[in-house]
Design a protein around this motif. Sequence first.
Motif, PDB file in Angstrom:
ATOM      1  N   VAL A 137       0.840  -1.201   0.000  1.00 46.66           N
ATOM      2  CA  VAL A 137       0.000   0.000   0.000  1.00 46.66           C
ATOM      3  C   VAL A 137       0.874   1.250   0.000  1.00 46.66           C
ATOM      4  N   ILE A 138       1.906   1.249   0.876  1.00 48.79           N
ATOM      5  CA  ILE A 138       2.771   2.433   0.966  1.00 48.79           C
ATOM      6  C   ILE A 138       3.447   2.702  -0.379  1.00 48.79           C
ATOM      7  N   PHE A 139       4.058   1.649  -0.942  1.00 51.02           N
ATOM      8  CA  PHE A 139       4.822   1.872  -2.167  1.00 51.02           C
ATOM      9  C   PHE A 139       3.917   2.213  -3.341  1.00 51.02           C
ATOM     10  N   LEU A 140       2.736   1.567  -3.407  1.00 53.37           N
ATOM     11  CA  LEU A 140       1.839   1.905  -4.511  1.00 53.37           C
ATOM     12  C   LEU A 140       1.348   3.339  -4.364  1.00 53.37           C
ATOM     13  N   TRP A 141       1.085   3.745  -3.109  1.00 52.34           N
ATOM     14  CA  TRP A 141       0.635   5.110  -2.842  1.00 52.34           C
ATOM     15  C   TRP A 141       1.676   6.104  -3.334  1.00 52.34           C
ATOM     16  N   VAL A 142       2.946   5.833  -3.011  1.00 58.16           N
ATOM     17  CA  VAL A 142       4.003   6.788  -3.330  1.00 58.16           C
ATOM     18  C   VAL A 142       4.494   6.633  -4.766  1.00 58.16           C
ATOM     19  N   LEU A 143       4.667   5.350  -5.193  1.00 55.74           N
ATOM     20  CA  LEU A 143       5.380   5.113  -6.451  1.00 55.74           C
ATOM     21  C   LEU A 143       4.496   5.088  -7.683  1.00 55.74           C
ATOM     22  N   ALA A 144       3.238   4.612  -7.519  1.00 56.76           N
ATOM     23  CA  ALA A 144       2.444   4.285  -8.711  1.00 56.76           C
ATOM     24  C   ALA A 144       2.411   5.444  -9.690  1.00 56.76           C
ATOM     25  N   ARG A 145       2.128   6.660  -9.190  1.00 55.55           N
ATOM     26  CA  ARG A 145       1.943   7.763 -10.129  1.00 55.55           C
ATOM     27  C   ARG A 145       3.251   8.170 -10.814  1.00 55.55           C
ATOM     28  N   PRO A 146       4.324   8.485 -10.023  1.00 54.08           N
ATOM     29  CA  PRO A 146       5.558   8.876 -10.720  1.00 54.08           C
ATOM     30  C   PRO A 146       6.124   7.765 -11.593  1.00 54.08           C
ATOM     31  N   PHE A 147       6.062   6.530 -11.092  1.00 53.66           N
ATOM     32  CA  PHE A 147       6.574   5.404 -11.854  1.00 53.66           C
ATOM     33  C   PHE A 147       5.774   5.239 -13.145  1.00 53.66           C
ATOM     34  N   GLY A 148       4.453   5.346 -13.014  1.00 56.32           N
ATOM     35  CA  GLY A 148       3.597   5.236 -14.189  1.00 56.32           C
ATOM     36  C   GLY A 148       3.910   6.314 -15.199  1.00 56.32           C
ATOM     37  N   GLN A 149       4.136   7.546 -14.677  1.00 58.28           N
ATOM     38  CA  GLN A 149       4.473   8.648 -15.595  1.00 58.28           C
ATOM     39  C   GLN A 149       5.757   8.366 -16.349  1.00 58.28           C
ATOM     40  N   LYS A 150       6.737   7.818 -15.617  1.00 54.22           N
ATOM     41  CA  LYS A 150       8.015   7.506 -16.278  1.00 54.22           C
ATOM     42  C   LYS A 150       7.805   6.473 -17.376  1.00 54.22           C
ATOM     43  N   LEU A 151       6.994   5.438 -17.064  1.00 54.98           N
ATOM     44  CA  LEU A 151       6.777   4.393 -18.074  1.00 54.98           C
ATOM     45  C   LEU A 151       5.959   4.923 -19.248  1.00 54.98           C
ATOM     46  N   GLU A 152       4.974   5.799 -18.947  1.00 52.92           N
ATOM     47  CA  GLU A 152       4.193   6.417 -20.030  1.00 52.92           C
ATOM     48  C   GLU A 152       5.115   7.239 -20.938  1.00 52.92           C
ATOM     49  N   ARG A 153       6.045   7.918 -20.279  1.00 51.15           N
ATOM     50  CA  ARG A 153       6.978   8.747 -21.029  1.00 51.15           C
ATOM     51  C   ARG A 153       7.837   7.876 -21.940  1.00 51.15           C
ATOM     52  N   MET A 154       8.281   6.727 -21.413  1.00 46.46           N
ATOM     53  CA  MET A 154       9.040   5.801 -22.249  1.00 46.46           C
ATOM     54  C   MET A 154       8.205   5.393 -23.453  1.00 46.46           C
ATOM     55  N   HIS A 155       6.908   5.196 -23.191  1.00 44.18           N
ATOM     56  CA  HIS A 155       6.006   4.773 -24.255  1.00 44.18           C
ATOM     57  C   HIS A 155       5.915   5.845 -25.342  1.00 44.18           C
ATOM     58  N   ILE A 156       5.766   7.113 -24.882  1.00 47.43           N
ATOM     59  CA  ILE A 156       5.635   8.199 -25.859  1.00 47.43           C
ATOM     60  C   ILE A 156       6.956   8.426 -26.589  1.00 47.43           C
ATOM     61  N   LYS A 157       8.054   8.394 -25.824  1.00 40.92           N
ATOM     62  CA  LYS A 157       9.348   8.760 -26.388  1.00 40.92           C
ATOM     63  C   LYS A 157       9.892   7.659 -27.299  1.00 40.92           C
ATOM     64  N   TYR A 158       9.763   6.411 -26.831  1.00 45.05           N
ATOM     65  CA  TYR A 158      10.403   5.321 -27.578  1.00 45.05           C
ATOM     66  C   TYR A 158       9.409   4.325 -28.166  1.00 45.05           C
ATOM     67  N   GLY A 159       8.141   4.459 -27.828  1.00 45.95           N
ATOM     68  CA  GLY A 159       7.133   3.569 -28.413  1.00 45.95           C
ATOM     69  C   GLY A 159       7.226   2.137 -27.934  1.00 45.95           C
ATOM     70  N   ILE A 160       7.286   1.945 -26.616  1.00 49.82           N
ATOM     71  CA  ILE A 160       7.355   0.575 -26.104  1.00 49.82           C
ATOM     72  C   ILE A 160       5.947   0.075 -25.775  1.00 49.82           C
TER      73      ILE A 160
END
Lengths: 228, 292
Positions: free
Chosen positions: A205-228
């Motif tokens: 719960v703690i890590f999902l609360w803290v990490l999910a959004r920034p981590f998701g943004q980073k992965l979304e960014r990878m998706h936009i930037k590199y098309g993964i």
Amino acid sequence: MIAIENARIRRALKIIIPFAAIPFTVLLGGTVFSARSYAFVSLAVAALSVALFISGFEKKQTGARRLVIVTVLIALACAGRFIPLIKPVASIVIISGIYLGGEAGFLTGAFSALISDFYFGQGPWTPFQMLAWGLVGLFAGLSSGVLKKSRAALLVYGALAGAAYSAIMDVWTVLWYNGAFDIKLYIAALGTAAPYTVSYAASNVIFLWVLARPFGQKLERMHIKYGI
Amino acid sequence: MQGLAFYNPIAAAVYFICAAGVAMFTMNPLLLALSCAGALSFDIALRGLRGRQGRLPLFILFAVMALINPLTHHNGATVLFVMNDNPVTLEAFIYGLNASAMIIGVLFWFRSFSRIMTSDRLLYLFGRLSPKAALILSMALRYVPLFGRQAKRINSAQKALGLYKDDNAIDALRGGLHVFSALVTWALENGITTADSMSARGYGVSRRTSYAPFRFGRADACLTLLCVLLAGAVCAGLASGALAFRYYPRIVSAPLSPLACVSYAAYACLAALPTILEIGESLKWRCLKSKT
């Protein structure tokens, strides 16, 4: 052994494992290891299910970028297991399932278990850990629509996954110790594991609360930037 | 003669599957005693009598687990004494002793397994089964220490910038998250670079080959065959019921048949095999050393 590198035999494995190997282990468990047939069959089926999933993955064409990103997530999850008390492993597995799909989630979970056991000790529990964490990632991937939208659902899923992981591992403990399932021993095992269960659920719960959004943004960014 | 670590990983893995596999799923007390003796002597042969990582925790675990069963299970015909209105029976006690001997034996086998099957050996095995899984495994094993080093570097960079202090737990946690966030971004970008470099060198064009410093020689074939034959003899004994052993309600053992004797002898050989190899190796080493 070299034959397994052959694509045709690997394709055959996909049929052999569920329709021949798993029934055979059940038979073997009933005759040879009759004293511990449940433990034997459950361990063999857990290992074979992971093997089945990996043989399916082996066949597919996966881009190098996707493969490396999954590997990076696996390594991050393993490195996270060194943190005392709170464990971010399951939350990283869940995040990779949500943003990269169920298959990537399964792989992240299964390989994180395998690799971190190089540091924490391999044992007969490794196939179960691989399967349990793999399933946590797989289900996160399957329900990614809901989990991406609602933060509450994500946190509930994290808590449930932590508790379910602990409950599955205790089933194995009881089966192995006792030979058959025994509710009294299971409750005792759940009781002794309760602090761990709480710490798993809470750290998810703690890590999902803290990490999910920034981590998701980073992965979304990878998706936009590199098309993964 | 050479130690198990010098054999091909396939042969060593077959050995561990046979030895620990039988020990993991039987409740025959003699087989369990043989497994424990073999595993413990191999552990001593590998790590010396005063192993650096103590064996003591495992022995304590053994005692605790042996006591769980008589305290939670009350079936069995021979009552030893009554505790809290619950009978503590001899059968439950002996069952607990055996179950815990099984678990400790397997834990000792896996201790030796971790010592012998280092990650490069497991990688060789996985590479045979699934090249892609082996690639993930080898890259992730390399990334774990790499990320650790990078995290330290980011940490000191942020410290130099004066971005956070380690005064209290919350501040330390926030600082840790800053480091983790930077690490994730760096790791993902670095991964993309690696992936592009892989594609540029032709990843995915044809089947991946890998260099393996292991050869499957005649000695490996002999060891594999020997393990399979010995384990087959034990499995035959288990399947035919010659090694049957019942704990409840009374302890009943199958009469000692010739097949049972063969199975016991086979498992004794199997369990003692790595210790013999290890001792033979050290004797050879000593002889060679004294000549010069």
